[in-house]
Design a protein around this motif. Structure first.
Motif, mmCIF file in Angstrom:
data_model
loop_
_atom_site.group_PDB
_atom_site.id
_atom_site.type_symbol
_atom_site.label_atom_id
_atom_site.label_comp_id
_atom_site.label_asym_id
_atom_site.label_seq_id
_atom_site.Cartn_x
_atom_site.Cartn_y
_atom_site.Cartn_z
ATOM 1 N N GLY A 60 19.167 -8.799 22.114
ATOM 2 C CA GLY A 60 18.065 -9.356 21.344
ATOM 3 C C GLY A 60 18.178 -8.934 19.891
ATOM 4 O O GLY A 60 19.090 -8.197 19.525
ATOM 5 N N ARG A 61 17.237 -9.428 19.059
ATOM 6 C CA ARG A 61 17.399 -9.185 17.628
ATOM 7 C C ARG A 61 16.052 -8.907 16.990
ATOM 8 O O ARG A 61 15.657 -9.554 16.026
ATOM 9 N N ILE A 62 15.325 -7.974 17.577
ATOM 10 C CA ILE A 62 14.017 -7.651 17.017
ATOM 11 C C ILE A 62 14.231 -6.750 15.812
ATOM 12 O O ILE A 62 15.066 -5.840 15.854
ATOM 13 N N PRO A 63 13.500 -6.998 14.693
ATOM 14 C CA PRO A 63 13.725 -6.179 13.492
ATOM 15 C C PRO A 63 13.743 -4.677 13.780
ATOM 16 O O PRO A 63 14.579 -3.950 13.241
ATOM 17 N N GLN A 82 20.468 -18.576 13.084
ATOM 18 C CA GLN A 82 19.178 -18.447 13.777
ATOM 19 C C GLN A 82 18.462 -17.178 13.298
ATOM 20 O O GLN A 82 19.051 -16.333 12.651
ATOM 21 N N PRO A 83 17.158 -17.044 13.628
ATOM 22 C CA PRO A 83 16.393 -15.941 13.057
ATOM 23 C C PRO A 83 17.032 -14.576 13.287
ATOM 24 O O PRO A 83 17.507 -14.282 14.378
ATOM 25 N N GLY A 84 17.032 -13.765 12.236
ATOM 26 C CA GLY A 84 17.486 -12.383 12.349
ATOM 27 C C GLY A 84 18.964 -12.162 12.090
ATOM 28 O O GLY A 84 19.424 -11.021 12.039
ATOM 29 N N PHE A 85 19.716 -13.230 11.890
ATOM 30 C CA PHE A 85 21.159 -13.063 11.672
ATOM 31 C C PHE A 85 21.430 -12.262 10.400
ATOM 32 O O PHE A 85 22.357 -11.444 10.367
ATOM 33 N N GLU A 86 20.610 -12.478 9.364
ATOM 34 C CA GLU A 86 20.862 -11.798 8.083
ATOM 35 C C GLU A 86 20.840 -10.287 8.265
ATOM 36 O O GLU A 86 21.775 -9.584 7.884
ATOM 37 N N ARG A 139 18.250 -24.298 0.560
ATOM 38 C CA ARG A 139 17.982 -22.854 0.628
ATOM 39 C C ARG A 139 16.496 -22.551 0.834
ATOM 40 O O ARG A 139 15.642 -23.139 0.179
ATOM 41 N N GLU A 140 16.196 -21.641 1.746
ATOM 42 C CA GLU A 140 14.836 -21.128 1.891
ATOM 43 C C GLU A 140 14.848 -19.676 1.433
ATOM 44 O O GLU A 140 15.529 -18.835 2.005
ATOM 45 N N GLU A 141 14.084 -19.420 0.355
ATOM 46 C CA GLU A 141 14.113 -18.094 -0.276
ATOM 47 C C GLU A 141 13.334 -17.046 0.519
ATOM 48 O O GLU A 141 13.686 -15.876 0.525
ATOM 49 N N ASN A 142 12.274 -17.508 1.176
ATOM 50 C CA ASN A 142 11.390 -16.573 1.852
ATOM 51 C C ASN A 142 11.900 -16.308 3.273
ATOM 52 O O ASN A 142 11.797 -17.143 4.157
ATOM 53 N N ILE A 143 12.431 -15.131 3.467
ATOM 54 C CA ILE A 143 13.071 -14.778 4.737
ATOM 55 C C ILE A 143 12.110 -14.873 5.927
ATOM 56 O O ILE A 143 12.494 -15.262 7.030
ATOM 57 N N ILE A 144 10.841 -14.563 5.702
ATOM 58 C CA ILE A 144 9.879 -14.619 6.813
ATOM 59 C C ILE A 144 9.600 -16.085 7.169
ATOM 60 O O ILE A 144 9.590 -16.470 8.339
ATOM 61 N N LEU A 152 10.383 -13.251 19.913
ATOM 62 C CA LEU A 152 10.129 -11.809 19.759
ATOM 63 C C LEU A 152 10.111 -11.404 18.282
ATOM 64 O O LEU A 152 9.428 -10.457 17.904
ATOM 65 N N ILE A 153 10.878 -12.114 17.462
ATOM 66 C CA ILE A 153 10.885 -11.802 16.024
ATOM 67 C C ILE A 153 9.535 -12.214 15.429
ATOM 68 O O ILE A 153 8.928 -11.475 14.648
ATOM 69 N N ILE A 154 9.041 -13.394 15.859
ATOM 70 C CA ILE A 154 7.702 -13.831 15.422
ATOM 71 C C ILE A 154 6.666 -12.792 15.875
ATOM 72 O O ILE A 154 5.766 -12.437 15.130
ATOM 73 N N LYS A 155 6.834 -12.317 17.096
ATOM 74 C CA LYS A 155 5.870 -11.343 17.633
ATOM 75 C C LYS A 155 5.877 -10.062 16.800
ATOM 76 O O LYS A 155 4.825 -9.517 16.486
ATOM 77 N N GLN A 156 7.063 -9.587 16.401
ATOM 78 C CA GLN A 156 7.052 -8.366 15.577
ATOM 79 C C GLN A 156 6.444 -8.623 14.200
ATOM 80 O O GLN A 156 5.747 -7.774 13.649
ATOM 81 N N ILE A 157 6.704 -9.808 13.644
ATOM 82 C CA ILE A 157 6.089 -10.131 12.348
ATOM 83 C C ILE A 157 4.556 -10.113 12.506
ATOM 84 O O ILE A 157 3.838 -9.574 11.658
#
Ligand code: NAD
Length: 403
Positions: free
Chosen positions: A384-387, A118-122, A199-204, A339-344
């Motif tokens: 949570g996992r906000i950048p 899920q988003p932010g795991f990397e 594979r999706e190369e673009n992390i965003i 929240l990750i979308i919000k920070q982006i």
């Protein structure tokens, strides 16, 4: 040569994954489950009754009693040190705890896989590796490959559906071991022919594809004006949607598309194509099951795949129902998604009034403070996992952190 696979988890997905992967030739599978007495219960149940992954089509995967092909234990260190690959298969809110316990022992030749990540795991996994002075590889798979439910703990799990294709993102930093195409091939072998890993190369863009703009808007639209009185029955989640739900579902998704369009202009070399409207997304996912594809509302109301799916509810003492705001629809999809979308959006300088409105309501239900005076202020890595909780404050830092 044999491959040591260490799976962390003890729920629905971990049951299916353990059964499937331990059936692969040369796979030496250990499940590490530290939650309560699950390891003990699972071991006992499997010894007495065997282990079955049920598909309902007669092609079940059966391991006979007394002859399990994998072991279940609470022991972390030994099983991480000997691993060729570590796979986390659990809800996202557990990742911080498990990554903290894994990172000190994981060999630099052993990738860490989130299935799902899920988003932010990397960046969360890389953060823990770097804290320990390590340079390892991380693979994050967007979602669980199956809709699945444990029928009997440690003994039988039902696979209700298998996805056709799922995306992953990866950061390949190892010099040896399973890495790059070799790692993808290994995970694909464990899963079988489906779903196909892409594979999706673009992390965003990978973060957008997860679409945390489905569950929170539907929860918000349904419960924002709730008077607090218990209901006689649980309302339908998708098929019970109305114009208000469509307003927030479309509104939040269109804001995400607006961010993607902005980023495409700013970074012409990165690919942001294919982030479609909510209606097109549903039609793409359920081409056969939706009977009336004319509007987003009709797609929700006439999708047979959603038959019987209700809002997450808790039962009151007198047999009535109240909404469960701590269910994963808010508890995972807000702090590990929206929240990750919000920070982006903040980093890109794009306003998101509808997403903000949903977050402001959700934070009261989750006993947290994410947004204050219109700005993100949440930096608690445990919840949570906000950048920015991992030191990432700009889009460039975000992209470079995961290289
Ligand atoms: P699950 O709900 O079965 O996970 C429960 C398990 O997590 C428990 O059995 C325990 O092992 C562990 N756990 C729970 N609370 C814990 C705690 N406080 N401390 C330590 N361990 C704890 O999870 P799942 O259904 O396997 O789903 C995994 C992920 O996949 C989730 O993010 C879920 O949203 C997602 N997902 C699930 C499905 C599905 O059909 N099950 C479908 C799509 C996506």
């Amino acid at each position: 040569k044999s491959c040591n696979i260490t799976i962390f988890g003890g729920g629905n997905g971990a049951h299916v994954l353990s059964g499937l992967s331990s059936d692969v030739v040369n796979a030496n599978v250990t499940v590490v489950d530290t939650f309560q007495d699950e390891a003990e219960r699972w071991t006992k149940a499997m010894a007495a009754n065997g282990f079955t992954v049920k598909y309902g089509n007669g092609k079940d995967l059966v391991q006979a009693p007394g002859k399990p092909k994998f072991t279940v234990t609470k022991e972390v260190q030994k099983n991480v040190e000997k691993a060729d690959v570590v796979i986390l298969c659990m809800p996202a809110f557990l990742h911080e705890m498990v990554l903290t316990s894994v990172a000190p022992y994981v060999p630099e030749t052993c990738p860490i896989v989130g299935l799902p990540g899920q988003p932010g795991f990397e960046y969360q996994a890389l953060f823990h590796l770097r804290q320990n002075g390590k340079k390892g590889s991380v693979m994050s798979i967007e979602t669980l490959p199956w809709a699945c439910r444990i029928a009997k703990y440690g003994q039988e799990v039902d696979v209700i559906g298998t996805k056709e294709c799922i995306y992953f993102s990866s950061v390949d930093q190892q010099s040896s071991g399973y890495v790059g195409a070799g790692l993808v091939q290994l995970i694909q072998t464990l899963l079988g022919a489906k779903p196909v890993l892409k594979r999706e190369e673009n992390i965003i863009k990978y973060t957008f594809l997860y679409r945390p703009t489905v569950h929170p808007p539907l929860m918000y639209a349904k419960w924002k004006n709730w008077d607090g009185k218990p209901l006689d029955a649980a309302p339908l989640f998708y098929q019970g949607a109305d114009e208000e739900a469509v307003k927030y579902l479309d509104g939040a998704t269109n804001e995400m598309i607006k961010i993607a369009d902005f980023l495409q202009t700013k970074y012409p070399d990165m690919d942001f194509s294919g982030i479609s409207s909510m209606q097109d997304c549903f039609i793409g996912e359920y081409p056969e099951q939706i009977k009336d594809k004319s509007t987003l509302l009709s797609c929700l109301k006439t999708n047979q795949a959603y038959d019987g799916l209700v809002h997450p509810m808790k039962k009151t003492d007198d047999g009535k129902f109240v909404p469960d705001f701590k269910y994963r629809y808010l508890m995972e999809d807000v702090p590990y998604g929206l929240l990750i979308i919000k920070q982006i959006a903040e980093m890109a300088g794009v306003a998101t009034p509808i997403i903000d409105e949903i977050i402001l309501w959700a934070q009261t239900k989750l006993d947290a403070e994410y947004l204050k005076d219109g700005k993100l202020c949440f930096v608690d890595r445990k919840h949570g996992r906000i950048p920015m909780a991992f030191g990432i404050k700009t889009l460039e830092e975000f992209v470079n952190y995961c290289k």
